[in-house]
Design a protein around this motif. Sequence first.
Motif, PDB file in Angstrom:
ATOM      1  N   VAL A 307      45.169  -5.763 -26.371  1.00  0.00           N
ATOM      2  CA  VAL A 307      44.166  -5.028 -25.595  1.00  0.00           C
ATOM      3  C   VAL A 307      44.701  -3.667 -25.156  1.00  0.00           C
ATOM      4  N   ASN A 320      38.720  -3.469 -30.913  1.00  0.00           N
ATOM      5  CA  ASN A 320      38.793  -4.395 -29.780  1.00  0.00           C
ATOM      6  C   ASN A 320      39.250  -5.772 -30.267  1.00  0.00           C
ATOM      7  N   TYR A 322      38.900  -8.614 -29.049  1.00  0.00           N
ATOM      8  CA  TYR A 322      37.930  -9.684 -28.831  1.00  0.00           C
ATOM      9  C   TYR A 322      36.914  -9.788 -29.969  1.00  0.00           C
ATOM     10  N   THR A 323      36.714  -8.706 -30.721  1.00  0.00           N
ATOM     11  CA  THR A 323      35.856  -8.788 -31.904  1.00  0.00           C
ATOM     12  C   THR A 323      36.674  -8.971 -33.180  1.00  0.00           C
ATOM     13  N   PRO A 362      44.856 -13.623 -23.222  1.00  0.00           N
ATOM     14  CA  PRO A 362      43.453 -14.003 -23.462  1.00  0.00           C
ATOM     15  C   PRO A 362      42.914 -13.577 -24.818  1.00  0.00           C
ATOM     16  N   ALA A 363      43.192 -12.334 -25.228  1.00  0.00           N
ATOM     17  CA  ALA A 363      42.560 -11.801 -26.435  1.00  0.00           C
ATOM     18  C   ALA A 363      43.206 -12.273 -27.716  1.00  0.00           C
ATOM     19  N   TRP A 364      44.510 -12.555 -27.706  1.00  0.00           N
ATOM     20  CA  TRP A 364      45.214 -12.912 -28.928  1.00  0.00           C
ATOM     21  C   TRP A 364      45.863 -14.287 -28.832  1.00  0.00           C
TER      22      TRP A 364
END
Length: 383
Positions: A307, A320, A322-323, A362-364
């Motif tokens: 992020v 991003n 998250y996408t 969280p994202a990865w």
Amino acid sequence: MNPLRRFLLLALVACVSGAAAQAADEPPKPDTKPRNYPKDPEAEAARPEKWPSELKVSGNRLVNTDGNEVWLQGLAIPGLEIRPEGHGAVHSTIVGIDEWKANVIRLAVKDEYWFGRSKSQTDGGAAYRALVDSAVNAAANRGAYIVLDNHRYRAVRDEHLVFWTEVALKYKNHPAVLFEIINEPHGISWDLWRDGGFVSEKKKGVDESAFLSDAEKKQNQGFESPGMQRAVNLIRTTGARNIIIAAGLGWSFNLSGITKGYELNDPSGNGIMYSWHVYNWHKGWEENVLATAAKHPIFVGEVGADVNKMDFLPSEIQENPYTWVPDILGFIQKHRLNWTGWSFHAWATPVLISDWNYTPTPAWGVPAKAALSGEQFELKKMR
């Protein structure tokens, strides 16, 4: 940030913009991060009865001695390529397998440290080799596999062959150990990648006076690479059957040459797997990997997103996470590509963990850990 990653990112800027990249083989800067990473446990003895089955290539898949497909999914652990003591790599190996359900660990190592050539090493590399061996045992004793990644760049060098001769003799036909010749080749042709040749390097402050011989001038201007094929041949002369991993060009993102006449020859071993690295700024997944994946097993040795955008890359090309992350995991799962997420480390970005309690980011980290536990992701958009 891991200093070696800094050089990688600088070169990726060059790949995107067409500018000249800074050399990646410069010595890393001192490790200035807080050294609060976990302490490695005492070395555990080898327990061969717990080891996994030997692997070999069958078409574009890996199979074990029973002929059953083995899909390698795991984690990439840096640290031992930065400093000889590493950053708790053995402990991370155990956590990665026991708690994150990895069945493979990609361990970044460095030939220089293996032979004890760092100024901080006074034992000829004995402690370093013992640490690597502890990581091998930690993985193998848990029924998992481990990739020994000589975390070097640009092109294979003669000193790498010396390293691989010794490593191949030590881990010859160890069922859990795979050999990754070099981390990320770049800035060379496919002919040079495979067959070797002179690799030109621009160096500042080189004295090209008449006092230098032609040989000395050439040495200052670059080096002779023996090439990937010679590295494969040399490993096989030791009698080692272990699967060999060969990284593509473009910092391991470009595998297009493998299906255009540059695949490696391995008549006496368990086969070649080709390495592909992909991050959230790379475009052209299909043309850079899928043709090769149709014929050969692929090892996505590095994959990840953060992020926090990299200062060394244009912000607009960094998608991003998250996408991007669900799509790359869906892509990997759809094509059953073997993979290890970069990095199982708290600051070698892009990070899977936010601290040394191994809290997933969280994202990865969260989706990667879920994928290792069997959760399926949908590929919605190719890049």
